[in-house]
Enzyme design. Structure first.
Site, PDB file in Angstrom:
ATOM      1  N   LEU A   1       6.104  66.407  -1.959  1.00  0.00           N
ATOM      2  CA  LEU A   1       6.856  67.393  -2.913  1.00  0.00           C
ATOM      3  C   LEU A   1       5.872  68.640  -3.379  1.00  0.00           C
ATOM      4  O   LEU A   1       6.537  69.845  -3.688  1.00  0.00           O
ATOM      5  CB  LEU A   1       6.841  66.639  -4.404  1.00  0.00           C
TER       6      LEU A   1
ATOM      7  N   ASP B   1      -6.779  71.878 -17.091  1.00  0.00           N
ATOM      8  CA  ASP B   1      -6.159  72.571 -15.904  1.00  0.00           C
ATOM      9  C   ASP B   1      -4.657  72.691 -16.174  1.00  0.00           C
ATOM     10  O   ASP B   1      -3.965  72.117 -15.480  1.00  0.00           O
ATOM     11  CB  ASP B   1      -6.055  71.520 -14.651  1.00  0.00           C
TER      12      ASP B   1
ATOM     13  N   VAL C   1       1.207  65.333  -3.048  1.00  0.00           N
ATOM     14  CA  VAL C   1       2.205  64.224  -3.954  1.00  0.00           C
ATOM     15  C   VAL C   1       3.568  63.982  -3.322  1.00  0.00           C
ATOM     16  O   VAL C   1       4.241  64.898  -2.693  1.00  0.00           O
ATOM     17  CB  VAL C   1       2.520  64.680  -5.275  1.00  0.00           C
TER      18      VAL C   1
ATOM     19  N   LYS D   1       0.153  60.416  -5.424  1.00  0.00           N
ATOM     20  CA  LYS D   1      -0.673  61.423  -5.125  1.00  0.00           C
ATOM     21  C   LYS D   1      -1.765  60.779  -4.217  1.00  0.00           C
ATOM     22  O   LYS D   1      -2.201  59.679  -4.478  1.00  0.00           O
ATOM     23  CB  LYS D   1      -1.490  61.790  -6.467  1.00  0.00           C
TER      24      LYS D   1
ATOM     25  N   SER E   1      -5.637  71.680  -2.682  1.00  0.00           N
ATOM     26  CA  SER E   1      -6.582  71.723  -1.925  1.00  0.00           C
ATOM     27  C   SER E   1      -7.161  70.089  -1.684  1.00  0.00           C
ATOM     28  O   SER E   1      -7.829  69.924  -0.920  1.00  0.00           O
ATOM     29  CB  SER E   1      -7.769  72.608  -2.532  1.00  0.00           C
ATOM     30  N   LEU E   2      -6.990  69.311  -2.831  1.00  0.00           N
ATOM     31  CA  LEU E   2      -7.541  68.008  -2.777  1.00  0.00           C
ATOM     32  C   LEU E   2      -6.626  66.963  -2.376  1.00  0.00           C
ATOM     33  O   LEU E   2      -6.764  65.972  -1.870  1.00  0.00           O
ATOM     34  CB  LEU E   2      -7.964  67.675  -4.328  1.00  0.00           C
TER      35      LEU E   2
END
Length: 529
Positions: free
Chosen positions: A141, A295, A149, A163, A145-146
């Site tokens: 979806l 964030d 999902v 995730k 960078s990490l």
């Protein structure tokens, strides 16, 4: 302009003349000089100028080649021969998608090429999402960078969001931090006024937390408990039984991004209500609880119409990065914002300096509010920033870059993520073109008063017997509930500390503690009696 790659690959002539590919013909001064050289109509001075220009170009090529070789060698030495991998070039975030695809394909071929698909060990080598999920969508979806999902369905029929952390992101992140540190130290030597080494320190502290998805799950549940009084907030539930440090399974919730005004117009969502809800939520986090989701970019704050149609519902995602504020910092930050809202110059200076701003407190106030110093003096609640003020702020940002760098290196580290959070929230409000500024300031003021009143009650509980208006109530003779008892104490403290009339203090208490009218009237009678 001549492409460096073409120039570096250009063939060199045996007679030492500079050869330029026809497809990359130079322009400007070089074109004039080379044109005169080829025509033969030039003086001795012109020849000397051409030779000098050609020599400079060759010297530049040699310098670029030397720097490229040095960087490549230092990269190999830094990474080490054993840990070298093509995906290491992701350190500069160039071609990440292509390189990731190549690495995954390589790993797949190396691991499975000698194992027949019908062999018994094939399922053990190849991961099977069907062991956990009845359905798993391989197309993500969203990706960052990490992690990325995916949507999936559990065997019991519940739709979930999965995730998944990128395979080599931990090793890659450690290398990225080392490269960042090397580059910043090099820049620091060349430009001593460059004060951004705190970037490395913050990355070293925060990145391991973001890579631990179980820590993210704990943050989500802690925030759910803290702000449960807000009916407009939704935080997806965590499925602990199928979550790990690198895979987080949570409730799947849909919504539009918080800066998508067109989506809100199509779904009849009031953008002003969205802006007010964001202001209430983050004022509660920062001033009251000191536990802040840092964030809030639009992809992490979704919006949808509530089921009853009573208003918008905010969906807060990605709980990996939080900032915990100390009580000392949080209370000084509360007092600073109270001073900013009241245009109290003495208070702004005092509490800015307590937070490490020093003599740069005017710049600090402007950075916090995103307003000019003139607006801070007049009062930031007097009106929105004009186009001229926005232009002034942008032009001054470049002029004051050394002072901004110095300020960021001197304030507490807790402030850095708060500044980032403030900017992200302002970006959302700007995109929505909302007119909820006054209500946002009111929410901030309420939360500041509540936080300071709670702290005052907490710090004076040991000496409550010496406070005459509260003695009879606190001794239990009145039979009041502890909630009203604490409210009466706070009411008296606010009246004494802020020199407010009882009616004003009572209004603040009813708003902060959400007391019913009967309790509020009884509280006022007890206070006045």
């Amino acid at each position: 302009m001549v492409s460096p790659s073409l120039l570096l690959s250009a063939p060199s002539a045996s007679d030492g003349e500079l050869q330029v590919p026809a497809s990359t013909a130079p322009s400007g001064l070089c074109q004039v000089l080379l044109g005169r050289l080829s025509g033969g109509e030039h003086s001795t001075e012109a020849r000397g100028g051409v030779r000098w220009a050609a020599g400079m170009v060759k010297a530049s090529f040699r310098l670029v080649s030397l720097l490229s070789a040095s960087l490549a060698t230092s990269g190999c030495l830094l990474y080490g021969a054993r840990s070298w991998d093509p995906s290491d070039f992701g350190a500069v975030r160039i071609g990440r998608a292509v390189l990731t695809t190549a690495v995954v394909t390589c790993d797949y071929l190396v691991t499975l090429r000698n194992v027949p698909p019908d062999a018994e060990e094939y399922p053990a080598i190849k991961s099977q999402p069907s062991d956990v999920f009845a359905h798993f969508e391989e197309t993500p979806l969203g990706a960052a960078s990490l992690a990325q999902v995916h949507r999936a369905v559990l065997h019991d029929g519940r739709t979930v969001a999965v995730k998944v952390q990128h395979p080599k992101v931990r090793q890659q992140s450690a290398r990225d931090i080392r490269i960042m540190e090397v580059l910043l130290r090099a820049v620091k030597k060349v430009f001593p006024q460059f004060e951004f080494m705190w970037l490395v320190e913050e990355a070293k502290k925060n990145l391991p937390r973001e890579l631990d998805f179980l820590n993210e799950a704990r943050n989500a549940e802690k925030m759910t408990a803290m702000v449960r009084r807000f009916p407009f907030l939704r935080i997806p539930k965590i499925h602990w039984d199928v979550s790990t440090e690198r895979v987080l399974v949570m409730e799947y919730v849909e919504g539009g991004q918080a800066n998508d005004r067109q989506y809100m117009e199509r779904n009849r969502i009031d953008v002003n209500q969205v802006s007010r809800a964001l202001g209430q939520l983050y004022s509660e986090m920062i001033f009251v609880h000191g536990f802040v989701h840092c964030d809030p970019h639009p992809g992490n704050v979704l919006v949808r119409q509530s089921e009853g149609g009573s208003g918008p519902e905010l969906i807060l995602l990605d709980h990996g990065l939080y900032q915990e504020l100390t009580d000392h910092f949080r209370l000084n930050y509360c007092r600073l914002w109270q001073a900013l809202l009241a245009a109290d110059m003495r208070g702004i200076r005092t509490y800015s300096q307590r937070l490490g701003a020093g003599d740069l407190y005017p710049l600090f106030a402007c950075m916090l509010t995103a307003r000019s110093w003139d607006s801070v003096n007049r009062g930031i609640d007097r009106g929105a920033a004009s186009a001229e003020e926005v232009t002034e702020i942008r032009s001054n940002a470049a002029a004051y870059l050394p002072q901004i760098s110095q300020l960021l290196s001197s304030v507490p580290r807790q402030m850095l993520l708060l500044l980032k959070t403030n900017d992200l929230l302002r970006g959302i409000e700007t995109a929505l073109h909302s007119s909820a500024g006054a209500s946002s300031f009111l929410s901030m003021s309420r939360c500041c008063v509540r936080a300071l009143a709670r702290n005052t009650v907490k710090s004076t509980q040991s000496a409550r017997t010496s406070i005459s208006p509260v003695t009879e109530v606190s001794s239990g003779q009145s039979g009041l509930s502890p909630h009203v008892d604490t409210g009466l104490t706070s009411l008296w403290i606010m009246t004494q500390s802020y020199q407010l009339p009882p009616a004003s203090s009572l209004w603040i208490m009813t708003q902060c503690y959400q007391l019913p009218p009967a309790s509020s009237q009884g509280l006022l009678l007890l206070f006045l009696g």
